[in-house]
Design a protein around this motif. Structure first.
Motif, PDB file in Angstrom:
ATOM      1  N   SER A 128       0.846  -1.189   0.000  1.00  0.00           N
ATOM      2  CA  SER A 128       0.000   0.000   0.000  1.00  0.00           C
ATOM      3  C   SER A 128       0.886   1.244   0.000  1.00  0.00           C
ATOM      4  CB  SER A 128      -0.908  -0.016   1.229  1.00  0.00           C
ATOM      5  OG  SER A 128      -1.783   1.092   1.215  1.00  0.00           O
ATOM      6  N   ARG A 129       0.264   2.396  -0.101  1.00  0.00           N
ATOM      7  CA  ARG A 129       1.029   3.640  -0.153  1.00  0.00           C
ATOM      8  C   ARG A 129       0.247   4.751   0.530  1.00  0.00           C
ATOM      9  NH1 ARG A 129       2.337   5.650  -5.548  1.00  0.00           N
ATOM     10  NH2 ARG A 129       3.154   3.618  -6.071  1.00  0.00           N
ATOM     11  N   THR A 173      -4.271   5.892   7.305  1.00  0.00           N
ATOM     12  CA  THR A 173      -4.190   5.272   5.974  1.00  0.00           C
ATOM     13  C   THR A 173      -4.033   3.755   6.085  1.00  0.00           C
ATOM     14  OG1 THR A 173      -3.182   7.267   5.039  1.00  0.00           O
ATOM     15  CG2 THR A 173      -2.882   5.208   3.819  1.00  0.00           C
ATOM     16  N   ILE A 174      -3.109   3.298   6.930  1.00  0.00           N
ATOM     17  CA  ILE A 174      -2.874   1.861   7.080  1.00  0.00           C
ATOM     18  C   ILE A 174      -4.095   1.181   7.694  1.00  0.00           C
ATOM     19  CG2 ILE A 174      -1.457   0.138   8.292  1.00  0.00           C
ATOM     20  CD1 ILE A 174       0.919   2.094   7.946  1.00  0.00           C
ATOM     21  N   THR A 177      -6.837   0.907   5.043  1.00  0.00           N
ATOM     22  CA  THR A 177      -6.516  -0.089   4.017  1.00  0.00           C
ATOM     23  C   THR A 177      -6.698  -1.501   4.552  1.00  0.00           C
ATOM     24  OG1 THR A 177      -4.894   1.451   3.072  1.00  0.00           O
ATOM     25  CG2 THR A 177      -4.770  -0.843   2.358  1.00  0.00           C
ATOM     26  N   LEU A 186      -0.569  -5.622   6.244  1.00  0.00           N
ATOM     27  CA  LEU A 186       0.013  -5.400   4.922  1.00  0.00           C
ATOM     28  C   LEU A 186       1.453  -5.911   4.961  1.00  0.00           C
ATOM     29  CD1 LEU A 186      -1.219  -1.726   4.438  1.00  0.00           C
ATOM     30  CD2 LEU A 186      -2.300  -3.792   3.560  1.00  0.00           C
ATOM     31  N   CYS A 188       4.048  -4.328   2.664  1.00  0.00           N
ATOM     32  CA  CYS A 188       4.906  -3.199   2.329  1.00  0.00           C
ATOM     33  C   CYS A 188       4.087  -1.913   2.338  1.00  0.00           C
ATOM     34  CB  CYS A 188       5.526  -3.355   0.938  1.00  0.00           C
ATOM     35  SG  CYS A 188       6.226  -4.966   0.606  1.00  0.00           S
ATOM     36  N   PHE A 189       4.748  -0.817   2.696  1.00  0.00           N
ATOM     37  CA  PHE A 189       4.090   0.489   2.656  1.00  0.00           C
ATOM     38  C   PHE A 189       5.052   1.489   2.030  1.00  0.00           C
ATOM     39  CE2 PHE A 189       2.768   4.628   4.209  1.00  0.00           C
ATOM     40  CZ  PHE A 189       1.388   4.569   4.038  1.00  0.00           C
ATOM     41  N   LEU A 222       6.531   4.495  10.916  1.00  0.00           N
ATOM     42  CA  LEU A 222       6.491   3.267  10.123  1.00  0.00           C
ATOM     43  C   LEU A 222       7.295   2.150  10.789  1.00  0.00           C
ATOM     44  CD1 LEU A 222       6.695   4.828   6.550  1.00  0.00           C
ATOM     45  CD2 LEU A 222       4.704   3.789   7.653  1.00  0.00           C
ATOM     46  N   GLU A 225       4.950   0.724  13.146  1.00  0.00           N
ATOM     47  CA  GLU A 225       3.970  -0.124  12.455  1.00  0.00           C
ATOM     48  C   GLU A 225       4.550  -1.519  12.210  1.00  0.00           C
ATOM     49  OE1 GLU A 225       0.921   0.399  11.864  1.00  0.00           O
ATOM     50  OE2 GLU A 225       0.558   2.552  11.747  1.00  0.00           O
ATOM     51  N   ILE A 231       2.750  -3.890   9.175  1.00  0.00           N
ATOM     52  CA  ILE A 231       3.497  -3.947   7.929  1.00  0.00           C
ATOM     53  C   ILE A 231       4.789  -4.716   8.199  1.00  0.00           C
ATOM     54  CG2 ILE A 231       2.560  -1.774   7.027  1.00  0.00           C
ATOM     55  CD1 ILE A 231       5.191  -0.410   7.769  1.00  0.00           C
ATOM     56  N   TYR A 234       9.011  -1.000   4.605  1.00  0.00           N
ATOM     57  CA  TYR A 234       8.480   0.231   4.015  1.00  0.00           C
ATOM     58  C   TYR A 234       9.523   0.858   3.089  1.00  0.00           C
ATOM     59  CZ  TYR A 234      11.140   2.700   7.681  1.00  0.00           C
ATOM     60  OH  TYR A 234      12.132   3.170   8.497  1.00  0.00           O
TER      61      TYR A 234
END
Length: 543
Positions: A128-129, A173-174, A177, A186, A188-189, A222, A225, A231, A234
């Protein structure tokens, strides 16, 4: 064959970070909120189909160009296509983009895999991004703001695009998603650099300075996270690589790596993404790093980052017009758009005229001037071949105005009219967008001549395959991300991909010619076909 998500900074050998780092409920049809699709990507899962784990060239898929609609048959076809690519061992990366309904559609796809048991979660790398807020993500941010939540550092670039990489927004955002995909985590971010397409280089530089100052808190979040298990790794996604003045500088690159290592010795920052194709080739053609000895791709490799590249077939020139690298486009296809345009404009103008009559009997309704977008389009033929002007009009006036009117009338006795007007007028804007693209697609013939001049492509007659071979031969990418339009073009050729080697002299000439061609195409002033002008003039007279 698995995507190698990083390279140890302490060792020279590649290793797989997937092993090393040992919704929306039923708002959309076809997506059911049940128990989450549990697990995460693993090396065992991503190499299940008999491919070599040491093969770094991988393909990924990003469904950002798809939209949720009532025609679910088309979505079913796309899902079957993606499943086919995964089962062939060609794709194991799904990138969730903030554009359109990418997250919802990916969630629907994952639900299909889970329900049918056709693909296991550990076989998929979900990427995700965040940073650029668009589509459903922007909608969720606006909803949160309306309900009292506060986010720092949000910048409104236009009505459809905001930007923010503040930790609270990244967390949101995370969370959104994961919720919409209905997964536990997830893999990867990617933190995006901001999109400022209309700004000058000087203003862009100011924005990038702000971006660099915001990296430390963003990376710190991140890393948390990763610790939370939401995640696994990243990275960063560069937006503008077609302008030498905006290409990521070496000093910024080194500063970014120092920030990551300063937070944690064995940090989880391991990815970089950038656009790369035959015309947007600065990441491999411009040697501005290490005293002119390295290009951007080589510098990323030196720092141990896995390189993801996007837009392999979709070229965007400095005029911001897309060129799909395909030889299937013809002038005949362009003229087929004109009847659609004629019918759509006439239909929406009819609705606007009908509304002007309706409001005469209801002084509470918004004035008729708020429903005059088709008339405005028909009165400005330049919109059909001036992409910048049309995009500005669409993003800042037409689309916000259409959506605003529909919202105002959502609980009104004209609500049924408003819903139909919203659908038809937005569809009209899409057709104008296609007309814009149509007026540039014939340029692909120039790209074809450029690629066919390289004998080392071994007589391959398929232009999209040659464009992909161009990337394989560059050794500049570890994973190429395809969008639906691109995968639909190349799916039948993917299995037959072979290693392509080009001698240095011919390769340098190809890069030089591509850069020269890119400038020529950007400076070329497209002329609109006579039949299109006639159609627009007819619409203008009718309005």
């Amino acid at each position: 064959m698995s995507l190698l998500l990083g390279r140890s900074l302490a060792h020279s050998n590649r290793f797989n970070l997937l092993d090393a780092r040992c919704s929306r409920n039923s708002m959309r049809r076809g997506l059911h909120q049940e128990s989450p699709f549990s697990g995460k990507a693993t090396q065992r899962g991503t190499t299940k189909y008999g491919q070599s784990p040491n093969q770094s060239n991988r393909l990924g898929f990003s469904p950002f160009a798809l939209e949720m609609n009532e025609e679910l048959l088309e979505l079913d076809k796309e899902e079957e296509k993606i499943e086919k690519l995964i089962k062939r061992g060609l794709v194991n990366v799904l990138e969730i983009n903030s554009k359109g309904d990418s997250d919802t559609i990916t969630g629907r796809l994952l639900n299909r895999f889970k329900t049918m048991g056709s693909v296991e979660r550990e076989e998929l790398i979900l990427m995700s991004r965040g940073g650029n807020l668009e589509g459903n993500l922007l909608g969720s941010i606006k909803y949160a703001l309306d309900n009292g939540r506060k986010f720092e550092g949000i910048r409104e670039i236009n009505k459809r695009l905001w930007y923010c990489n503040h930790p609270e927004v990244l967390e949101h955002t995370i969370t959104q998603t994961i919720k919409i995909l209905n997964v536990e985590s997830l893999d990867c971010f990617l933190l995006e650099t901001p999109k400022f397409p209309t700004e000058s280089d000087e203003v862009f530089e100011e924005h990038m300075e702000e971006f660099m100052k915001s990296l430390k808190p963003a990376f710190e979040h991140l890393e948390r996270e990763v610790e939370y298990g939401r995640i696994q790794t990243y990275g960063i996604s560069l937006h503008d690589c077609n302008n030498p003045n905006r290409l990521f500088s070496e000093s910024r690159f080194e500063e970014m790596m120092k920030i990551a290592s300063g937070i944690k010795k064995y940090h989880n920052f391991s990815l970089i993404q950038f656009p790369l194709n035959v015309l947007e080739n600065l990441p491999i053609s411009l040697r501005k790093y290490d005293n002119g000895a390295m290009n951007l791709s080589e510098l990323a490799s030196k720092w141990g980052l896995t390189r993801l590249t996007s837009r392999p077939l979709e070229v965007i020139d400095s005029s911001k017009i897309e060129h799909l690298v395909t030889e299937s486009y013809t002038r005949h296809e362009q003229t087929q758009l004109l009847p659609q345009l004629q019918n759509a404009v006439n239909d929406v103008i009819g609705m606007e005229f009908h509304y002007s009559e309706l409001v005469k009997t209801d002084k509470e309704a918004p004035p008729a001037t708020e429903a005059a977008w088709a008339i405005t389009l028909a009165s400005n033929p330049t919109f059909a071949h001036d992409h910048k002007q049309f995009k500005f009009f669409r993003d800042n006036f037409a689309e916000p105005g259409i959506l605003s009117l529909a919202q105002k009338l959502s609980n009104h006795r004209f609500s049924r009219w408003a819903k139909e007007y919203r659908e038809k007028s937005l569809s009209l804007l899409d057709i104008f967008e296609l007309i814009n693209e149509a007026n540039s697609h014939y340029k692909s013939q120039d790209i074809k001549e450029l690629l066919e001049s390289v004998k080392e492509f071994r007589g391959e007659s398929n232009l999209p395959q040659k464009a992909l071979d161009f990337l394989w031969a560059s050794k500049a990418t570890d994973c190429i991300i395809l969008n639906p339009r691109e995968s639909g073009i190349v799916i039948n050729q993917l299995e037959s991909r072979r290693d392509v080697s080009i001698d240095k002299e011919r390769w340098d000439q190809l890069l030089e010619d591509g850069t020269k061609l890119s400038k020529e195409l950007s400076n070329h002033d497209d002329e609109m076909p006579e039949e299109a002008l006639d159609a627009l003039n007819q619409m203008q007279s009718r309005s």
